[in-house]
Each structure stands twice: as structure tokens, then as C-alpha cells.
Design a protein around this motif. Structure first.
Motif, PDB file in Angstrom:
ATOM      1  N   TYR A   1      12.244 -12.271   9.679  1.00 36.41           N
ATOM      2  CA  TYR A   1      11.126 -13.168   9.351  1.00 36.41           C
ATOM      3  C   TYR A   1      11.107 -14.371  10.299  1.00 36.41           C
ATOM      4  N   HIS A   2      12.248 -15.062  10.388  1.00 41.75           N
ATOM      5  CA  HIS A   2      12.278 -16.244  11.257  1.00 41.75           C
ATOM      6  C   HIS A   2      12.152 -15.865  12.732  1.00 41.75           C
ATOM      7  N   THR A   3      12.619 -14.686  13.081  1.00 32.23           N
ATOM      8  CA  THR A   3      12.488 -14.263  14.473  1.00 32.23           C
ATOM      9  C   THR A   3      11.008 -14.213  14.856  1.00 32.23           C
TER      10      THR A   3
ATOM     11  N   LEU B   1      11.703   4.302   9.805  1.00 30.67           N
ATOM     12  CA  LEU B   1      12.193   3.232  10.680  1.00 30.67           C
ATOM     13  C   LEU B   1      12.585   2.047   9.816  1.00 30.67           C
ATOM     14  N   ALA B   2      13.431   1.202  10.349  1.00 28.73           N
ATOM     15  CA  ALA B   2      13.864  -0.024   9.671  1.00 28.73           C
ATOM     16  C   ALA B   2      14.232   0.209   8.209  1.00 28.73           C
TER      17      ALA B   2
ATOM     18  N   ALA C   1       3.642  -0.998  -6.622  1.00 23.92           N
ATOM     19  CA  ALA C   1       2.245  -1.313  -6.891  1.00 23.92           C
ATOM     20  C   ALA C   1       1.580  -1.951  -5.661  1.00 23.92           C
ATOM     21  N   ALA C   2       0.266  -1.791  -5.559  1.00 22.62           N
ATOM     22  CA  ALA C   2      -0.468  -2.392  -4.444  1.00 22.62           C
ATOM     23  C   ALA C   2      -0.412  -3.910  -4.533  1.00 22.62           C
ATOM     24  N   HIS C   3      -0.420  -4.562  -3.375  1.00 28.43           N
ATOM     25  CA  HIS C   3      -0.267  -6.019  -3.317  1.00 28.43           C
ATOM     26  C   HIS C   3      -1.070  -6.531  -2.121  1.00 28.43           C
ATOM     27  N   LEU C   4      -1.720  -7.680  -2.266  1.00 30.03           N
ATOM     28  CA  LEU C   4      -2.529  -8.201  -1.159  1.00 30.03           C
ATOM     29  C   LEU C   4      -1.676  -8.500   0.079  1.00 30.03           C
ATOM     30  N   LEU C   5      -0.466  -9.039  -0.142  1.00 27.92           N
ATOM     31  CA  LEU C   5       0.339  -9.450   1.003  1.00 27.92           C
ATOM     32  C   LEU C   5       0.818  -8.248   1.808  1.00 27.92           C
ATOM     33  N   THR C   6       1.277  -7.225   1.100  1.00 21.67           N
ATOM     34  CA  THR C   6       1.758  -6.055   1.834  1.00 21.67           C
ATOM     35  C   THR C   6       0.586  -5.266   2.426  1.00 21.67           C
ATOM     36  N   THR C   7      -0.614  -5.442   1.877  1.00 24.78           N
ATOM     37  CA  THR C   7      -1.780  -4.800   2.487  1.00 24.78           C
ATOM     38  C   THR C   7      -2.054  -5.422   3.863  1.00 24.78           C
ATOM     39  N   TYR C   8      -1.941  -6.750   3.944  1.00 21.94           N
ATOM     40  CA  TYR C   8      -2.079  -7.418   5.254  1.00 21.94           C
ATOM     41  C   TYR C   8      -1.004  -6.920   6.217  1.00 21.94           C
ATOM     42  N   ALA C   9       0.254  -6.916   5.758  1.00 16.65           N
ATOM     43  CA  ALA C   9       1.356  -6.536   6.646  1.00 16.65           C
ATOM     44  C   ALA C   9       1.183  -5.098   7.137  1.00 16.65           C
ATOM     45  N   SER C  10       0.716  -4.232   6.254  1.00 17.38           N
ATOM     46  CA  SER C  10       0.545  -2.820   6.628  1.00 17.38           C
ATOM     47  C   SER C  10      -0.567  -2.651   7.657  1.00 17.38           C
ATOM     48  N   VAL C  11      -1.708  -3.280   7.375  1.00 15.63           N
ATOM     49  CA  VAL C  11      -2.850  -3.129   8.288  1.00 15.63           C
ATOM     50  C   VAL C  11      -2.514  -3.745   9.649  1.00 15.63           C
ATOM     51  N   CYS C  12      -1.822  -4.879   9.647  1.00 15.79           N
ATOM     52  CA  CYS C  12      -1.458  -5.498  10.925  1.00 15.79           C
ATOM     53  C   CYS C  12      -0.423  -4.653  11.673  1.00 15.79           C
ATOM     54  N   ALA C  13       0.510  -4.057  10.933  1.00 15.52           N
ATOM     55  CA  ALA C  13       1.469  -3.162  11.592  1.00 15.52           C
ATOM     56  C   ALA C  13       0.725  -1.989  12.214  1.00 15.52           C
ATOM     57  N   LEU C  14      -0.255  -1.452  11.481  1.00 13.08           N
ATOM     58  CA  LEU C  14      -1.030  -0.335  12.028  1.00 13.08           C
ATOM     59  C   LEU C  14      -1.883  -0.771  13.226  1.00 13.08           C
TER      60      LEU C  14
ATOM     61  N   PRO D   1       6.636  -3.172   4.313  1.00  9.56           N
ATOM     62  CA  PRO D   1       5.684  -3.288   5.428  1.00  9.56           C
ATOM     63  C   PRO D   1       5.841  -4.603   6.192  1.00  9.56           C
ATOM     64  N   TRP D   2       6.248  -5.639   5.476  1.00  6.25           N
ATOM     65  CA  TRP D   2       6.507  -6.920   6.149  1.00  6.25           C
ATOM     66  C   TRP D   2       7.650  -6.786   7.141  1.00  6.25           C
ATOM     67  N   LEU D   3       8.739  -6.152   6.719  1.00  9.30           N
ATOM     68  CA  LEU D   3       9.892  -6.016   7.616  1.00  9.30           C
ATOM     69  C   LEU D   3       9.455  -5.323   8.910  1.00  9.30           C
ATOM     70  N   LEU D   4       8.642  -4.280   8.754  1.00 16.88           N
ATOM     71  CA  LEU D   4       8.154  -3.585   9.955  1.00 16.88           C
ATOM     72  C   LEU D   4       7.234  -4.486  10.773  1.00 16.88           C
ATOM     73  N   PHE D   5       6.307  -5.149  10.100  1.00 11.57           N
ATOM     74  CA  PHE D   5       5.373  -6.019  10.828  1.00 11.57           C
ATOM     75  C   PHE D   5       6.127  -7.105  11.592  1.00 11.57           C
ATOM     76  N   TRP D   6       7.093  -7.748  10.929  1.00 10.18           N
ATOM     77  CA  TRP D   6       7.821  -8.829  11.604  1.00 10.18           C
ATOM     78  C   TRP D   6       8.501  -8.308  12.872  1.00 10.18           C
ATOM     79  N   ILE D   7       9.126  -7.156  12.765  1.00  9.08           N
ATOM     80  CA  ILE D   7       9.833  -6.595  13.928  1.00  9.08           C
ATOM     81  C   ILE D   7       8.831  -6.186  15.019  1.00  9.08           C
ATOM     82  N   LEU D   8       7.791  -5.459  14.610  1.00 15.46           N
ATOM     83  CA  LEU D   8       6.839  -4.923  15.597  1.00 15.46           C
ATOM     84  C   LEU D   8       6.083  -6.044  16.304  1.00 15.46           C
TER      85      LEU D   8
END
Lengths: 332, 511
Positions: free
Chosen positions: B402-404, A30-31, B128-141, B82-89
């Protein structure tokens, strides 16, 4: 192939031994980002290299190509740094490349952090000051650039060659734009937050020099200057009332008939000042509130009301809150 | 003609005063205000309300990005997938849109493809693993996942995330956002949200972190990216003894939200510290003052800026506007935390506040907030919405995902009042089963066991103690543009809906 376009890694003889890795296997994501062919090509090879763990000169070519297309690719930066160390690459060459990148990709976190990693090893901080100054001429409020300068000063901490001319630098930045809050923050960092510098031991004199009355008289409606004034008084535990006479000049409309007494501590507003100034009214209200008695709170309340109804109406809820808090504090 | 023009300009708010001393800052400020003021509704506005939230075009905008993909401009976000997905979802969740099961599964699969074998989540597969994308991934999940095999939650390797977190921890209580990367408070916020939601918060993980957060508050009252001590000029390994720890960079909206949310998430730990231990503190009064001053005036339509003397931007609707909700957890503002005051004082207050209440028209005044929520809604509705869908920084900029999200999250917090309920917190803490053991073994040392057990209980109770003010939720009086503009309530710490926050946390804690 079109002119000026770099050859794909897939078409390069020296990469024949590497099988690029797909990003998503057996998955229709997706996306999806609609990549350019060049980006898709380079990142496919990067995934393969990151998996095999290869650290070699060609990795520098690959990561540079990716960074040029996406300076936010932190893994490419991270892998590049590890490779530089592993193959003992000349770091001055890398820093030169960073000079180009910093200007091109000013907004990227990584470009500044990579620089910090390099300079930490190279330990040549002095030329960095001029480079940072140059970068700030492109973007005078860049957060990463200012943070980098502050890190450089604190980490290398060389009194004679690094710190000595820093206040002059701040003055020059503020002369260009007295509303540049990044420069004001840097001023606080240099004069107060980092401790006492050589020749600045007489803190009373330093405080007097720093009181910003001249800045405020030049452009009274400048939140940065007022925040700095508040900041240094709090930092030095000096009561706001010490500058009340000065502040009062800015809480009333301009009076052309007033005869100014020449006093360097009380520079008056000029005829073009937009008065009264909300920040001055807020400041004076704090002076009155700090008196701590009912009369003080009464006078502060009048000022807060004038902010709420006339001079700063957007923050009406906050001024109400201040009135409530102040009234409750004199009751208890 | 001249008189007519004058009449028209007379009704406009006056521009930010610049004392006839122009600088680059005041020049760009005025240009921006001129453009923003063009977005004020004209008095003879046509049938459609200028304050309508055009949900259907925003949903189309998001759906287009989700299904058809993001154009090559988004290559710059390739390390933020993961951020792009989180922002949309989350933007969908805010507007009450639920994804169909097929697309949910595709989203789960994509996020899981970003899980790093050595722990944490990456910006994309092979990164590589990153703290920010870990947040975005877990929140998307949290939004799209579910309990049970294949649902995305069981597949999160929590022990590996915990090990990744420990591997980026620094001596001073801070964390690198990724190996060889920078330290900043965004990373700490992301780590604390994930650790709290997934039941991997331990005393060992966060020892020293409150002190680090506190050191990032600047003289202005907001927080900076990080802080740094002075080093011995002759020894690159040695911090100068007794050296101060100045903030790197000025007070900033994004960092301030992250620092204050971290501070709230650290409260259960801080409260459990032994009474003789030195307790770090922050200046709440200065923080509140700085936050309220970030709100632009009428000539900026009431949007928020991110730093002193910078321009308003829709995303700070959340980073700054959202921080007011957090303050309530620290005892600033909010009816829930009101001190008991005598009748006499209330009378005096009423007298003093007479004639100050904002509004007029249909606007119902609310006493539980410290910023101008009506003006913030107006900024987002009038200036934030791009005509063809999506929300934006400011006109005439193009919208992006992001701004949305951050405009919508900001609108949500301006519409609702979500507060930390002390009674709910107490109930959750009392109902806690002391035999409820953590589902995964983090290898916590035995001497930490008691503190660890208490921290689990209190962190769980605190994150789920947030509640919506029922009286306000059942009325549309605080919603500019009317009930059709209503969005779902947002959890002030996680930036998820209340339901999604509760769902994943209850599963993680085995409840």
C-alpha cells in the motif's frame, strides 16, 4: 494439535455435513496470501455457507472465528448481521462481544459499524457514551470512535440524557491533550454544526465563551485551536478583525518588560511561548486582507513575505499565491 | 566537543515549537522529528546519491510479493485482494515495468474470480461485492486487460455493476460501500471513477450526490468521512425538518482526496443542471489552506500528514499532495487557468515576490503549483524508502505494498505537472459522435435521455482532458535526484497512468 489452538472446523463433528469451498479453483493466483491453516479452514467453510445461504447459530461461531483472525473481513460481518436478524439472536449478547472486539480491533471500520447496526435496533444509546469514552482512553484520536459518537448524538438526539454533558466531556478530552484535533472537531460538532442546544440560545454569549483565547495563550503554536477560532468566526459570519488585538500579541517576540493589562479577552502569551507564532501572523494577514483596500493588502503582503522567508518557509509557494491573489483582487 | 555538537545541531531545522507545554501529541511529534532528521543526508555523503530512487530494489520487493506471495501478516488484507494486486501493478506501471503476457493473464483471471455474480467486485472469491474493491478491480484490469474475449474487459458485467451501484444508493445521494455497510466518501469516489471509465454514469445514479459531498466539508476546510442529519428523538425514521447536516469525523487527507476527486468527477453533471436548480458549492479557499497546512515543515522533511496535529505519513504524499492536481480542475492554481492580468499588476506582483522564490542550486522554479514539490520528493526519497526495498509510512516502519504505491504516486505527481486542458476537453467534446450509443442498455428512462446523452459526452471529455505539461515533461529539472528517478505521469483522478486511463475509457465508450 498445539495447546490453546481452536479445533479446525474440518475436525468438528457439527460441521461434517458441509463441504468447504476452495477459494480459487483451477487457478494459480498471483500475489497469493500465505494463509495460516486455521484461516484457510474457516474461510473455506464460510464460502460454502455464504453460497448455501444457511443462517443458523453455528454461522455465528464461524463468523466470530474469522473476525478474530481478520476483523477486516466485511463479508463475514455482513453475513453475521443477517444471521443475527434471521435467527432472532439476543443482541445484548452480541453487543457484549462487541465491547471486547472494539478494544481489540480498534482500527477496524467494521467493528464500529456493526455496533451502529446493533444500537440502531436496540435503541439504548446512553450506555454507549461511557463505552466510547473508555475506548478513547486507548486511542484518543480514533476516527471511527469519534464518528460513532457523533452519529449516536445526531441519531438519538436526546437533549437531556445524551447532549447535556457533552461539552464537559470535550473539556476533559482537551485537558488531557489540548492538541487533540479530534476533540476540537467534536467541540465544533457539539456547539455549532449540530444546531442550537437547549440553554445555548444566546449565541453571542456562546461565541464569546468559545473564542479559545485561553487555549491559545496556554500553547500558542497549536494549529487545532487556530483552526477552531477561524471556524467559529466564519460559521457565525463574524469578521476576523474582532479578535485582531488579541492575535497581535502573538505575532511579535515575547517581551518580558511588557506590563500585561488583566483582560480576559486579551490573555497574553506566557514566557515559555515560542513566538512569533506563524498561525498568528497568518491570521493577522487575513485580517488586513479583509479590509479590502490597497493599504490592507500592502500590510498583509508584508506578513505573508515574513512567513515565506522566515516563519513558514516550507509553504513559500502558497504565500506567493496569496500575495498574487490579493494584489489582483484590489486591482479589479 | 561541545562546540562541535553545537555546530552540528545548528545546521538542523528547528523542531516544531511546543511552547514548553508538552502533551501526548507534541511528545510523539518530537520523537518522530528526531528520527526523520537522522535521515537528512550528511554533507560528506558517499558516492551514491542520498536522493536516488532505488527502483531495482523496489521492483524486487513488488515482484517477490506478486510471485511468491504475501506473508500471513497480510491475512488482514484478505478482504482486499484486488487492492493488493492493484497496488503492486500500479506501482510497476509508475516505474515503467510491464508484466509478461503469462502473468498478465494470471492477474486477469484472479480479478475476474472476484467478480460477484450479482454485480460488482468483491474482496475475494465468495465474498460480497464492495465499492472499494470494484474500483481496485477495474483499475487493475485497466492496467493488465485488453479488448477482445479473455482480455478481461469484455468479461466485466457492466449492467450488473450499475445495478449493484443503484442497490447501495441512499436517499441523501450517498452510497453504502456494501450492503449493510457504512456510508463514506471513499465509496463515492470509487463508484464515480468506475462509472466514468466504464460508461455507466447516469443522472439517476448521481442525483443528490454533489449535495452529499459538499456536506462533508468541515470547518477546517478538508473533508470528513460522511455527514449525518439530526433525527426526531421519538421517531427513528424521521429526520428533523430543517436540521443541519454536520460532518462525522474531522477533516482527513484520505477522505479529502476522495471527496475532491468526486467533486471534479461530478462537474459535468453539475454543469448540466438547469440554471434554476440550486447548485451545491464547496469552499475552495478553505480547502486550499487546509491542504497546504497538511505539508510538514523542514523538521518533518516536507512530508504530508493526514489530519491537523497528526504525524506525517508517506501515503499522504498522494492523498494530500495528489489533491493539488485536482484543484486545477476547479480553477485553483495552475498556469492553464490563470486569469488574464494587466502588465501593471504583473509588475507589482514581481516586485512583491522579489527574493521569495525557493530553491538555489539546480532547482528550477515553477509557478504552477501551490505545495512544496521539492520538499515532498525529498521526504519520499530520504524517509520513504526502506533499505531492503518497498516504501513506507515513515522510518523505522516496515514497508508494505500500500505505502509503496502511494509514495510512488505522490512522487510522480511531484515530478510531473498533469493538468486539465480546456482545449483538449473542448476538442474531445466537439469530436463526439452524437450517434454513438451506449454499448449496454442501462434502462435509462426516456425523460432522462437528453441529459443522459450530454452527460456521457461531457464525462468522457472531462476524464480524458488531462494532459501533461510538455515543457516540463521534456526536462528533468523538477526531478529531485536527477533523471534516473523519473516515474511515469499519473492521472490525478484515477491514479492510473495516462495511457491506461485512456485505453479502458476509449474501449468502454466504443471509440
Amino acid at each position: 494439535m498445539s495447546e490453546g489452538r481452536a479445533t479446525l472446523f474440518a475436525d468438528r463433528e457439527e460441521w461434517k455435513d458441509v463441504e468447504p469451498l476452495e477459494q480459487y479453483e483451477n487457478l494459480n493466483p498471483l500475489a497469493p496470501i500465505l494463509y495460516t491453516p486455521e484461516y484457510k479452514d474457516a474461510t473455506g467453510y464460510f464460502r460454502a455457507i455464504a453460497k448455501s445461504g444457511e443462517k443458523s447459530p453455528r454461522v455465528l461461531v464461524l463468523t466470530e472465528a474469522i473476525i478474530r483472525m481478520n476483523p477486516g473481513h466485511y463479508s463475514a460481518w455482513q453475513y453475521r448481521y443477517e444471521t443475527l436478524l434471521a435467527i432472532d439472536a439476543p443482541l445484548d449478547v452480541e453487543l457484549k462481544l462487541m465491547n471486547e472486539f472494539a478494544v481489540k480491533y480498534l482500527k477496524s471500520y467494521q467493528v464500529w459499524h456493526h455496533r451502529r447496526l446493533l444500537v440502531t435496533i436496540m435503541r439504548k444509546p446512553i450506555p454507549e457514551l461511557a463505552f466510547i469514552t473508555l475506548s478513547l482512553s486507548e486511542d484518543s484520536k480514533n476516527y471511527h470512535t469519534w464518528s460513532y459518537r457523533q452519529w449516536l448524538l445526531a441519531y438519538f438526539n436526546d437533549e437531556e440524557d445524551l447532549w447535556a454533558k457533552e461539552l464537559d466531556f470535550v473539556e476533559r478530552m482537551l485537558a488531557q491533550d489540548i492538541r487533540n484535533n479530534s476533540a476540537w472537531h467534536h467541540r465544533f460538532f457539539v456547539v455549532w454544526a449540530s444546531g442550537v442546544r437547549d440553554g445555548e440560545e444566546d449565541r453571542e454569549r456562546v461565541l464569546k465563551r468559545e473564542l479559545t483565547q485561553q487555549s491559545i495563550s496556554l500553547a500558542p503554536n497549536n494549529a487545532s485551536a487556530w483552526n477552531y477560532l477561524r471556524g467559529i468566526l466564519n460559521h457565525n459570519k463574524v469578521a476576523f478583525s474582532s479578535v485582531a488585538e488579541f492575535v497581535k500579541l502573538y505575532t511579535v517576540p515575547y517581551d518580558a518588560s511588557r506590563k500585561d493589562i488583566v483582560d480576559v479577552d486579551l490573555p497574553p502569551p506566557g514566557p515559555s511561548a515560542d513566538l512569533p507564532c506563524a498561525a498568528a501572523i497568518e491570521f493577522l494577514a487575513d485580517v488586513y486582507e479583509q479590509e479590502g483596500d490597497k493599504d490592507g493588502v500592502q500590510r498583509a503582503t508584508e506578513l505573508w513575505k515574513s512567513l515565506a522567508t522566515e516563519h513558514d518557509t516550507i509553504r513559500v509557494k502558497y504565500w506567493e499565491h496569496r500575495i498574487r491573489e490579493a494584489l489582483e483582487s484590489v486591482q479589479s | 566537543m561541545a562546540a562541535e555538537e553545537q555546530k552540528e545541531t545548528a545546521t538542523l531545522p528547528k523542531l516544531t515549537p511546543f511552547d514548553n507545554h508538552p502533551t501526548p501529541t507534541s511528545d510523539v511529534q518530537h520523537e518522530t522529528e528526531e528520527i526523520l532528521l537522522e535521515h537528512l543526508p550528511s554533507p560528506d555523503a558517499t558516492a551514491q546519491s542520498p536522493y536516488a530512487l532505488n527502483k531495482s530494489v523496489h521492483i524486487q520487493f513488488l515482484a517477490k510479493h506478486l510471485i511468491k506471495g504475501l506473508n500471513a501478516r497480510y491475512i488482514s488484507q484478505d478482504a482486499s485482494q484486488p487492492w493488493l494486486l492493484f497496488w503492486i501493478l500500479q506501482a510497476f506501471s509508475c516505474m515503467g515495468v510491464v508484466l509478461d503476457p503469462d502473468n498478465c493473464q494470471r492477474a486477469i483471471d484472479k480479478i475476474l474470480a472476484c467478480q460477484h455474480p450479482a454485480g460488482g467486485f468483491s474482496g475475494g472469491p465468495g465474498q460480497a461485492a464492495h465499492l472499494l474493491t470494484t474500483y481496485a478491480s477495474v483499475c487493475a484490469l485497466a492496467i493488465i486487460g485488453r479488448p477482445g474475449k479473455g482480455g478481461g474487459w469484455e468479461e466485466i458485467d457492466r449492467k450488473a455493476i450499475y445495478d449493484f451501484f443503484l442497490s447501495v444508493k441512499q436517499k441523501d445521494g450517498s452510497f453504502l460501500v456494501a450492503h449493510h455497510s457504512e456510508v463514506d466518501v471513499r465509496g463515492i469516489y470509487c463508484l464515480l471513477v468506475v462509472a466514468t471509465l466504464l460508461d455507466i454514469l447516469t443522472p439517476e445514479l448521481i442525483a443528490g450526490t454533489p449535495e452529499f459531498i459538499a456536506s462533508c466539508q468541515t470547518y477546517e476546510g478538508g473533508f470528513s468521512s460522511s455527514s449525518f442529519p439530526s433525527y426526531d428523538p421519538h421517531n427513528p425514521q424521521k429526520i428533523l425538518e430543517g436540521s443541519p447536516r454536520p460532518a462525522l469525523g474531522e477533516a482527513h487527507g484520505g477522505y479529502t482526496f476522495c471527496a475532491v476527486a468526486s467533486w471534479v468527477l461530478l462537474q459535468p453533471y453539475i454543469k448540466l443542471l438547469p440554471p434554476e436548480a440550486p447548485k451545491p458549492s464547496i469552499d475552495l479557499k478553505a480547502l486550499l489552506r487546509w491542504l497546504v497546512l497538511m505539508q510538514g515543515t523542514e523538521s518533518e522533511l516536507g512530508g504530508f500528514r493526514g489530519r491537523t496535529n497528526k504525524l506525517v505519513d508517506g501515503c499522504y504524499s498522494w492523498w494530500c499532495g495528489g489533491a493539488f492536481g485536482l484543484l486545477e480542475a476547479l480553477g485553483v492554481g495552475g498556469l492553464e487557468n490563470a486569469k488574464s492580468v494587466s502588465e501593471e499588476v504583473i509588475d507589482q506582483e514581481e516586485e512583491a515576490l522579489k527574493g521569495l522564490k525557493i530553491g538555489g542550486g539546480d532547482w528550477v522554479d515553477i509557478d504552477d503549483e501551490l505545495f512544496n514539490s521539492k520538499a515532498l520528493q525529498e521526504y519520499i526519497l530520504l524517509a520513504g524508502q526502506a533499505p531492503d526495498g518497498g516504501l513506507r509510512d515513515k522510518p523505522p516502519k516496515a514497508p508494505d505494498v500500500y505505502h509503496t504505491l502511494y509514495c510512488l504516486s505522490g512522487l510522480s505527481i511531484a515530478q510531473h505537472h498533469v493538468f486539465p486542458s480546456t482545449s483538449k476537453c473542448k476538442k474531445l467534446s466537439e469530436a463526439w459522435n452524437p450517434f454513438n450509443e451506449r454499448k449496454i442498455d442501462l434502462g435509462v428512462s426516456s425523460e432522462d435521455k437528453d441529459l443522459n446523452a450530454s452527460l456521457r459526452r461531457e464525462a468522457y471529455a472531462a476524464i480524458l482532458s488531462w494532459d501533461e505539461d510538455i515543457a516540463r515533461a521534456s526536462s528533468y529539472a523538477h526531478i529531485v535526484g536527477g533523471k534516473d528517478n523519473r516515474l511515469n505521469a499519473t492521472h490525478p483522478i484515477t491514479n492510473l497512468t495516462m495511457t491506461h486511463t485512456e485505453g479502458i475509457a476509449k474501449w468502454a465508450y466504443g471509440l
